[in-house]
Design a protein around this motif. Structure first.
Motif, PDB file in Angstrom:
ATOM      1  N   ASP A  42       4.693 -13.038 -10.789  1.00  0.00           N
ATOM      2  CA  ASP A  42       3.929 -12.733  -9.582  1.00  0.00           C
ATOM      3  C   ASP A  42       3.436 -11.284  -9.563  1.00  0.00           C
ATOM      4  OD1 ASP A  42       4.059 -15.257  -8.561  1.00  0.00           O
ATOM      5  OD2 ASP A  42       5.313 -14.774  -6.823  1.00  0.00           O
ATOM      6  N   GLY A  43       3.858 -10.498 -10.503  1.00  0.00           N
ATOM      7  CA  GLY A  43       3.388  -9.113 -10.607  1.00  0.00           C
ATOM      8  C   GLY A  43       1.873  -9.012 -10.708  1.00  0.00           C
ATOM      9  N   VAL A  44       1.231 -10.088 -11.173  1.00  0.00           N
ATOM     10  CA  VAL A  44      -0.237 -10.061 -11.308  1.00  0.00           C
ATOM     11  C   VAL A  44      -0.926  -9.862  -9.950  1.00  0.00           C
ATOM     12  CG1 VAL A  44      -0.195 -11.492 -13.394  1.00  0.00           C
ATOM     13  CG2 VAL A  44      -0.494 -12.592 -11.166  1.00  0.00           C
ATOM     14  N   TYR A  45      -0.236 -10.231  -8.855  1.00  0.00           N
ATOM     15  CA  TYR A  45      -0.844 -10.065  -7.532  1.00  0.00           C
ATOM     16  C   TYR A  45      -1.044  -8.592  -7.162  1.00  0.00           C
ATOM     17  CZ  TYR A  45      -0.061 -15.049  -6.565  1.00  0.00           C
ATOM     18  OH  TYR A  45      -0.085 -16.426  -6.596  1.00  0.00           O
ATOM     19  N   ASN A  46      -0.389  -7.707  -7.871  1.00  0.00           N
ATOM     20  CA  ASN A  46      -0.602  -6.273  -7.625  1.00  0.00           C
ATOM     21  C   ASN A  46      -2.021  -5.839  -7.983  1.00  0.00           C
ATOM     22  OD1 ASN A  46       2.086  -4.983  -6.828  1.00  0.00           O
ATOM     23  ND2 ASN A  46       2.674  -6.247  -8.579  1.00  0.00           N
ATOM     24  N   ALA A  47      -2.763  -6.708  -8.663  1.00  0.00           N
ATOM     25  CA  ALA A  47      -4.128  -6.377  -9.090  1.00  0.00           C
ATOM     26  C   ALA A  47      -5.170  -7.089  -8.237  1.00  0.00           C
ATOM     27  CB  ALA A  47      -4.308  -6.757 -10.561  1.00  0.00           C
ATOM     28  N   ASN A  48      -4.754  -7.684  -7.121  1.00  0.00           N
ATOM     29  CA  ASN A  48      -5.685  -8.447  -6.288  1.00  0.00           C
ATOM     30  C   ASN A  48      -6.507  -7.515  -5.389  1.00  0.00           C
ATOM     31  OD1 ASN A  48      -7.044 -10.215  -4.653  1.00  0.00           O
ATOM     32  ND2 ASN A  48      -5.223 -11.342  -3.997  1.00  0.00           N
ATOM     33  N   ALA A  49      -7.802  -7.399  -5.702  1.00  0.00           N
ATOM     34  CA  ALA A  49      -8.690  -6.502  -4.949  1.00  0.00           C
ATOM     35  C   ALA A  49      -8.840  -6.938  -3.500  1.00  0.00           C
ATOM     36  CB  ALA A  49     -10.054  -6.442  -5.621  1.00  0.00           C
ATOM     37  N   LEU A  50      -8.535  -8.196  -3.205  1.00  0.00           N
ATOM     38  CA  LEU A  50      -8.696  -8.706  -1.832  1.00  0.00           C
ATOM     39  C   LEU A  50      -7.507  -8.362  -0.939  1.00  0.00           C
ATOM     40  CD1 LEU A  50     -10.181 -12.246  -2.644  1.00  0.00           C
ATOM     41  CD2 LEU A  50     -11.398 -10.144  -2.075  1.00  0.00           C
ATOM     42  N   SER A  51      -6.475  -7.769  -1.531  1.00  0.00           N
ATOM     43  CA  SER A  51      -5.306  -7.372  -0.736  1.00  0.00           C
ATOM     44  C   SER A  51      -5.719  -6.348   0.322  1.00  0.00           C
ATOM     45  CB  SER A  51      -4.245  -6.765  -1.673  1.00  0.00           C
ATOM     46  OG  SER A  51      -3.264  -6.100  -0.920  1.00  0.00           O
ATOM     47  N   GLU A  52      -5.350  -6.605   1.559  1.00  0.00           N
ATOM     48  CA  GLU A  52      -5.766  -5.719   2.651  1.00  0.00           C
ATOM     49  C   GLU A  52      -4.611  -5.502   3.617  1.00  0.00           C
ATOM     50  OE1 GLU A  52      -9.414  -5.757   5.818  1.00  0.00           O
ATOM     51  OE2 GLU A  52      -9.683  -6.901   3.966  1.00  0.00           O
ATOM     52  N   PRO A  53      -3.697  -4.619   3.277  1.00  0.00           N
ATOM     53  CA  PRO A  53      -2.539  -4.387   4.158  1.00  0.00           C
ATOM     54  C   PRO A  53      -2.967  -3.678   5.445  1.00  0.00           C
ATOM     55  CG  PRO A  53      -2.496  -2.887   2.276  1.00  0.00           C
ATOM     56  CD  PRO A  53      -3.647  -3.798   2.061  1.00  0.00           C
ATOM     57  N   GLN A  54      -2.083  -3.710   6.438  1.00  0.00           N
ATOM     58  CA  GLN A  54      -2.378  -3.021   7.699  1.00  0.00           C
ATOM     59  C   GLN A  54      -2.561  -1.531   7.434  1.00  0.00           C
ATOM     60  OE1 GLN A  54       1.097  -4.613   9.726  1.00  0.00           O
ATOM     61  NE2 GLN A  54      -0.250  -5.684  11.164  1.00  0.00           N
ATOM     62  N   SER A  55      -3.401  -0.901   8.259  1.00  0.00           N
ATOM     63  CA  SER A  55      -3.846   0.465   7.960  1.00  0.00           C
ATOM     64  C   SER A  55      -2.715   1.496   8.028  1.00  0.00           C
ATOM     65  CB  SER A  55      -4.972   0.867   8.909  1.00  0.00           C
ATOM     66  OG  SER A  55      -4.520   0.753  10.238  1.00  0.00           O
ATOM     67  N   ASP A  57       0.203   1.015   6.774  1.00  0.00           N
ATOM     68  CA  ASP A  57       1.143   0.752   5.661  1.00  0.00           C
ATOM     69  C   ASP A  57       0.501   1.198   4.349  1.00  0.00           C
ATOM     70  OD1 ASP A  57       3.373  -0.075   4.310  1.00  0.00           O
ATOM     71  OD2 ASP A  57       3.165  -2.217   4.794  1.00  0.00           O
ATOM     72  N   ARG A  58       1.309   1.262   3.318  1.00  0.00           N
ATOM     73  CA  ARG A  58       0.780   1.652   2.010  1.00  0.00           C
ATOM     74  C   ARG A  58      -0.083   0.537   1.435  1.00  0.00           C
ATOM     75  NH1 ARG A  58       4.758  -1.477   2.181  1.00  0.00           N
ATOM     76  NH2 ARG A  58       5.888  -2.321   0.377  1.00  0.00           N
ATOM     77  N   ASN A  59      -1.093   0.917   0.648  1.00  0.00           N
ATOM     78  CA  ASN A  59      -1.917  -0.069  -0.040  1.00  0.00           C
ATOM     79  C   ASN A  59      -1.541  -0.034  -1.525  1.00  0.00           C
ATOM     80  OD1 ASN A  59      -3.947  -1.434  -1.445  1.00  0.00           O
ATOM     81  ND2 ASN A  59      -5.440  -1.036   0.177  1.00  0.00           N
ATOM     82  N   ILE A  60      -0.657  -0.938  -1.917  1.00  0.00           N
ATOM     83  CA  ILE A  60      -0.065  -0.868  -3.257  1.00  0.00           C
ATOM     84  C   ILE A  60      -1.116  -1.039  -4.352  1.00  0.00           C
ATOM     85  CG2 ILE A  60       1.649  -1.892  -4.823  1.00  0.00           C
ATOM     86  CD1 ILE A  60       3.278  -2.677  -2.380  1.00  0.00           C
ATOM     87  N   VAL A  61      -2.032  -1.964  -4.137  1.00  0.00           N
ATOM     88  CA  VAL A  61      -3.067  -2.212  -5.150  1.00  0.00           C
ATOM     89  C   VAL A  61      -3.880  -0.936  -5.394  1.00  0.00           C
ATOM     90  CG1 VAL A  61      -5.128  -3.566  -5.694  1.00  0.00           C
ATOM     91  CG2 VAL A  61      -3.185  -4.665  -4.549  1.00  0.00           C
ATOM     92  N   LYS A  62      -4.253  -0.284  -4.303  1.00  0.00           N
ATOM     93  CA  LYS A  62      -5.061   0.927  -4.406  1.00  0.00           C
ATOM     94  C   LYS A  62      -4.234   2.079  -4.993  1.00  0.00           C
ATOM     95  CE  LYS A  62      -8.334   3.728  -1.732  1.00  0.00           C
ATOM     96  NZ  LYS A  62      -7.858   5.006  -2.259  1.00  0.00           N
ATOM     97  N   LEU A  63      -2.958   2.162  -4.605  1.00  0.00           N
ATOM     98  CA  LEU A  63      -2.094   3.228  -5.135  1.00  0.00           C
ATOM     99  C   LEU A  63      -2.045   3.167  -6.660  1.00  0.00           C
ATOM    100  CD1 LEU A  63       0.936   3.243  -2.650  1.00  0.00           C
ATOM    101  CD2 LEU A  63      -0.714   5.099  -3.030  1.00  0.00           C
ATOM    102  N   TRP A  64      -1.873   1.942  -7.194  1.00  0.00           N
ATOM    103  CA  TRP A  64      -1.840   1.781  -8.658  1.00  0.00           C
ATOM    104  C   TRP A  64      -3.169   2.188  -9.281  1.00  0.00           C
ATOM    105  CZ3 TRP A  64       2.028   1.925 -11.663  1.00  0.00           C
ATOM    106  CH2 TRP A  64       3.245   1.323 -11.349  1.00  0.00           C
ATOM    107  N   GLY A  65      -4.257   1.714  -8.681  1.00  0.00           N
ATOM    108  CA  GLY A  65      -5.578   2.020  -9.227  1.00  0.00           C
ATOM    109  C   GLY A  65      -5.841   3.521  -9.255  1.00  0.00           C
TER     110      GLY A  65
END
Lengths: 119, 146
Positions: A42-55, A57-65
């Motif tokens: 399920d680690g692949v979900y860390n690369a989902n550009a559609l992930s949109e956490p509440q403002s 909270d941290r945005n993990i996808v963006k943090l990695w990028g």
């Protein structure tokens, strides 16, 4: 030290990706090199550009990028694990690339340490 | 220094000890199936591969798994084929087997051909104590667990 990182869980449900992120950041700040971060299961979900956490909270996808861009880190999403979960080029976040499982073996061979972050 | 991200590394001639530590039941989560894919790739890269089964992971080698009722792909036969990929070490932790009432007779047979012994056919599945597995871990270069 040259590190490879393996992330086996998706964002938010588990802390694995957060911990891996903090480890990667700390290792680089200490002068170590992170050669590749490989996203599996399920680690692949860390690369989902559609992930949109509440403002608030941290945005993990963006943090990695952002971290990858700043430090030239190779972020690799497993193609087979991604396909069965719908993580494909169409939804791939900036800073990630999709490739085969051989990339995990390769980094195990090339790095001094391969560290798994999972449940 | 190049500004490009490095995506390839020189690994020609590198042979490391890879241990795959299986701790979860074969069905119910996807970890076992996807771990097997990693195992096969590492064997294809000619690495020195050892598999360890502990906790509920010991069920991965259980004979007679039938997945019809849960409508999941049955990949249990893949374990039996590991010997054909030159994988000769599948270690099952004794304490985990004891806790679940399993003996080696409950596990599938995996046969490999020993190239150092005139290609004699030998069993690859062995029961090891927790202490023995801990010592084996010490010898590894890479441990991948799920």
């Amino acid at each position: 030290m040259k590190y490879g990182i393996l992330i086996n869980e998706g964002p938010f449900t588990h802390q694995a990706s957060d911990t891996a992120y903090h480890f990667t950041k700390a290792a680089i700040e200490k002068g170590h090199r992170v050669m590749r971060v490989f996203f599996y299961h399920d680690g692949v979900y860390n690369a989902n550009a559609l992930s949109e956490p509440q403002s608030d909270d941290r945005n993990i996808v963006k943090l990695w990028g952002d971290l990858a861009k700043e430090h030239k880190i190779d972020l690799v999403v497993c193609v087979a694990a991604g396909l069965r979960r719908g993580i494909k080029d169409q939804v791939l976040a900036e800073g990630f690339r999709i490739s085969g499982l051989g990339q995990l073996t390769e980094i195990g061979m090339a790095a001094d340490r391969l560290i798994t972050f999972g449940d | 220094m190049s500004e490009e991200i490095q995506t390839e590394y020189e690994t020609e001639g590198v042979e490391k000890k890879f241990m795959f530590l299986n701790r979860k039941a074969p069905y119910g989560t996807i970890y076992a199936l996807e771990m097997l894919e990693t195992v096969l790739i590492s064997a294809a890269f000619d690495q020195d591969v050892t598999l360890v089964f502990m906790d509920d992971g010991v069920y991965q080698l259980k004979k007679g798994c039938d997945t019809k009722a849960v409508n999941m792909k049955n990949f249990s036969a893949t374990y039996k084929a590991l010997g054909d990929y030159d994988i000769s070490r599948l270690f099952v932790e004794k304490e985990s087997m004891d806790a679940r009432g399993l003996t080696i007779d409950d596990l599938v047979e995996v046969i490999f051909e020993d190239e150092d012994d005139d290609w004699a056919e030998k069993p690859a599945v062995h029961v090891k104590s927790r202490d023995e597995i801990a010592r084996l871990m010490e010898e590894q270069d890479v441990i991948i667990s799920a």
